[in-house]
Write a protein that holds these residues in place. Structure first.
Motif, PDB file in Angstrom:
ATOM      1  N   GLY A  56      -2.280  -0.649  -2.453  1.00 35.13           N
ATOM      2  CA  GLY A  56      -1.802  -1.538  -3.274  1.00 35.13           C
ATOM      3  C   GLY A  56      -1.317  -1.718  -4.543  1.00 35.13           C
ATOM      4  N   ASN A  57      -1.124  -3.304  -5.392  1.00 45.40           N
ATOM      5  CA  ASN A  57      -0.156  -3.316  -6.057  1.00 45.40           C
ATOM      6  C   ASN A  57      -0.521  -2.531  -7.527  1.00 45.40           C
ATOM      7  OD1 ASN A  57       1.983  -4.555  -7.393  1.00 45.40           O
ATOM      8  ND2 ASN A  57       1.745  -6.540  -6.603  1.00 45.40           N
ATOM      9  N   LYS A  58       0.248  -1.829  -7.891  1.00 47.13           N
ATOM     10  CA  LYS A  58      -0.126  -1.079  -9.403  1.00 47.13           C
ATOM     11  C   LYS A  58       0.134  -1.853 -10.274  1.00 47.13           C
ATOM     12  CE  LYS A  58       1.720   3.175  -7.863  1.00 47.13           C
ATOM     13  NZ  LYS A  58       0.487   3.870  -7.058  1.00 47.13           N
ATOM     14  N   ARG A  59       1.334  -3.143 -10.538  1.00 48.80           N
ATOM     15  CA  ARG A  59       0.894  -4.511 -11.660  1.00 48.80           C
ATOM     16  C   ARG A  59      -0.131  -5.116 -11.259  1.00 48.80           C
ATOM     17  NH1 ARG A  59       7.664  -6.037 -10.738  1.00 48.80           N
ATOM     18  NH2 ARG A  59       7.879  -4.211 -11.076  1.00 48.80           N
ATOM     19  N   SER A  60      -0.980  -5.433 -10.439  1.00 50.90           N
ATOM     20  CA  SER A  60      -2.020  -6.138 -10.584  1.00 50.90           C
ATOM     21  C   SER A  60      -2.664  -5.505 -11.829  1.00 50.90           C
ATOM     22  CB  SER A  60      -3.359  -5.798  -9.295  1.00 50.90           C
ATOM     23  OG  SER A  60      -4.701  -6.509  -9.075  1.00 50.90           O
ATOM     24  N   ARG A  61      -3.191  -6.806 -11.894  1.00 49.43           N
ATOM     25  CA  ARG A  61      -5.020  -6.105 -13.140  1.00 49.43           C
ATOM     26  C   ARG A  61      -6.084  -5.822 -13.366  1.00 49.43           C
ATOM     27  NH1 ARG A  61      -2.268 -11.223 -17.341  1.00 49.43           N
ATOM     28  NH2 ARG A  61      -0.286 -10.957 -17.994  1.00 49.43           N
ATOM     29  N   ILE A  62      -6.415  -6.662 -12.099  1.00 54.55           N
ATOM     30  CA  ILE A  62      -7.627  -5.831 -11.287  1.00 54.55           C
ATOM     31  C   ILE A  62      -7.897  -4.460 -11.332  1.00 54.55           C
ATOM     32  CG2 ILE A  62      -8.953  -7.507 -10.046  1.00 54.55           C
ATOM     33  CD1 ILE A  62      -8.019 -10.006 -10.088  1.00 54.55           C
ATOM     34  N   THR A  63      -7.364  -4.429  -9.710  1.00 52.36           N
ATOM     35  CA  THR A  63      -7.253  -3.475  -9.166  1.00 52.36           C
ATOM     36  C   THR A  63      -5.834  -2.462  -9.740  1.00 52.36           C
ATOM     37  OG1 THR A  63      -5.406  -4.163  -7.839  1.00 52.36           O
ATOM     38  CG2 THR A  63      -7.642  -4.821  -6.787  1.00 52.36           C
ATOM     39  N   MET A  64      -5.121  -2.635 -10.771  1.00 51.95           N
ATOM     40  CA  MET A  64      -4.476  -1.158 -10.603  1.00 51.95           C
ATOM     41  C   MET A  64      -4.215  -0.751 -10.219  1.00 51.95           C
ATOM     42  SD  MET A  64      -4.410  -2.263 -13.901  1.00 51.95           S
ATOM     43  CE  MET A  64      -5.569  -2.182 -15.813  1.00 51.95           C
ATOM     44  N   GLY A  65      -3.861  -1.054  -8.709  1.00 51.32           N
ATOM     45  CA  GLY A  65      -3.332  -0.471  -7.799  1.00 51.32           C
ATOM     46  C   GLY A  65      -4.691   0.181  -6.974  1.00 51.32           C
ATOM     47  N   CYS A 106      -7.956  -8.233  -3.133  1.00 52.49           N
ATOM     48  CA  CYS A 106      -6.714  -6.625  -2.998  1.00 52.49           C
ATOM     49  C   CYS A 106      -5.916  -7.449  -3.687  1.00 52.49           C
ATOM     50  CB  CYS A 106      -7.213  -5.221  -2.643  1.00 52.49           C
ATOM     51  SG  CYS A 106      -5.964  -4.407  -3.112  1.00 52.49           S
ATOM     52  N   GLU A 107      -5.072  -7.309  -4.628  1.00 55.17           N
ATOM     53  CA  GLU A 107      -3.812  -7.779  -4.949  1.00 55.17           C
ATOM     54  C   GLU A 107      -2.677  -6.237  -3.527  1.00 55.17           C
ATOM     55  OE1 GLU A 107      -2.225  -8.910  -8.319  1.00 55.17           O
ATOM     56  OE2 GLU A 107      -3.700  -9.774  -8.874  1.00 55.17           O
ATOM     57  N   VAL A 108      -1.979  -6.478  -2.794  1.00 58.80           N
ATOM     58  CA  VAL A 108      -1.294  -5.927  -2.110  1.00 58.80           C
ATOM     59  C   VAL A 108       0.788  -5.834  -1.860  1.00 58.80           C
ATOM     60  CG1 VAL A 108      -3.285  -5.169  -0.511  1.00 58.80           C
ATOM     61  CG2 VAL A 108      -1.085  -6.609   0.544  1.00 58.80           C
ATOM     62  N   LEU A 109       0.831  -4.411  -1.941  1.00 60.95           N
ATOM     63  CA  LEU A 109       2.077  -4.637  -1.413  1.00 60.95           C
ATOM     64  C   LEU A 109       2.387  -4.236   0.500  1.00 60.95           C
ATOM     65  CD1 LEU A 109       3.880  -2.826  -3.856  1.00 60.95           C
ATOM     66  CD2 LEU A 109       4.202  -5.320  -3.791  1.00 60.95           C
ATOM     67  N   VAL A 110       3.013  -4.550   1.494  1.00 56.94           N
ATOM     68  CA  VAL A 110       2.996  -4.781   2.419  1.00 56.94           C
ATOM     69  C   VAL A 110       4.108  -4.083   3.116  1.00 56.94           C
ATOM     70  CG1 VAL A 110       2.974  -5.451   5.268  1.00 56.94           C
ATOM     71  CG2 VAL A 110       1.397  -7.399   2.558  1.00 56.94           C
TER      72      VAL A 110
END
Length: 154
Positions: free
Chosen positions: A120-129, A104-108
């Protein structure tokens, strides 16, 4: 009334004379109640109100002192404060989370350099946040005392 007899050992069940002798000597030292009673004395098993308040005050004080053994923690301020840290204001950093099962791409979210929340990072194309429970709980593993502090040669 119940006729059941409860016992702790075979000697207690058989009313052994050695056990009866030991039981009679168990509290051989008398309790000094006269020191706590007031001058008015004991009137037919009734204690004056002041004696009750003495016992109550002593027991509350003793319980309070026994419960107040908290460790002393000293807070040391920054000698030279880093420029990117403002006390009380949180910073967000982009990162990734991978544990062998999930990615997961995350914001900490951090305060004073300590991570406190993972989103979750809303800018991620895979997980969409979106995140799952493992990703959310990953912040707890950062405070684990048994974790590796640096690189390890394998």
């Amino acid at each position: 009334m119940s006729t059941k007899k409860y016992w702790k050992s075979l000697e207690d069940l058989n009313d052994s004379p050695e056990l009866i002798k030991k039981a009679s000597q168990e509290f051989a030292e008398p309790i000094p109640m006269e020191d706590f009673l007031s001058e008015s004395g004991n009137n037919n098993g009734q204690h004056p109100r002041r004696d009750f308040l003495k016992f109550l005050g002593f027991s509350v004080t003793a319980a309070t002192l026994a419960a107040c053994e908290t460790p002393v923690r000293k807070v040391v301020p920054y000698v030279v404060k880093p420029e990117e840290i403002t006390v009380g204001v949180s910073n967000w950093y982009a990162s990734t989370f991978y544990d062998g099962h999930d990615y997961c791409e995350v914001l900490v979210k951090t305060r004073e350099g300590r991570p406190i929340k993972v989103e979750g990072n809303k800018r991620s194309r895979i997980t969409m946040g979106a995140t799952n429970a493992r990703t959310q709980a990953s912040v707890l593993s950062l405070y684990d005392e048994a974790r590796f502090r640096g690189p390890v040669k394998g």
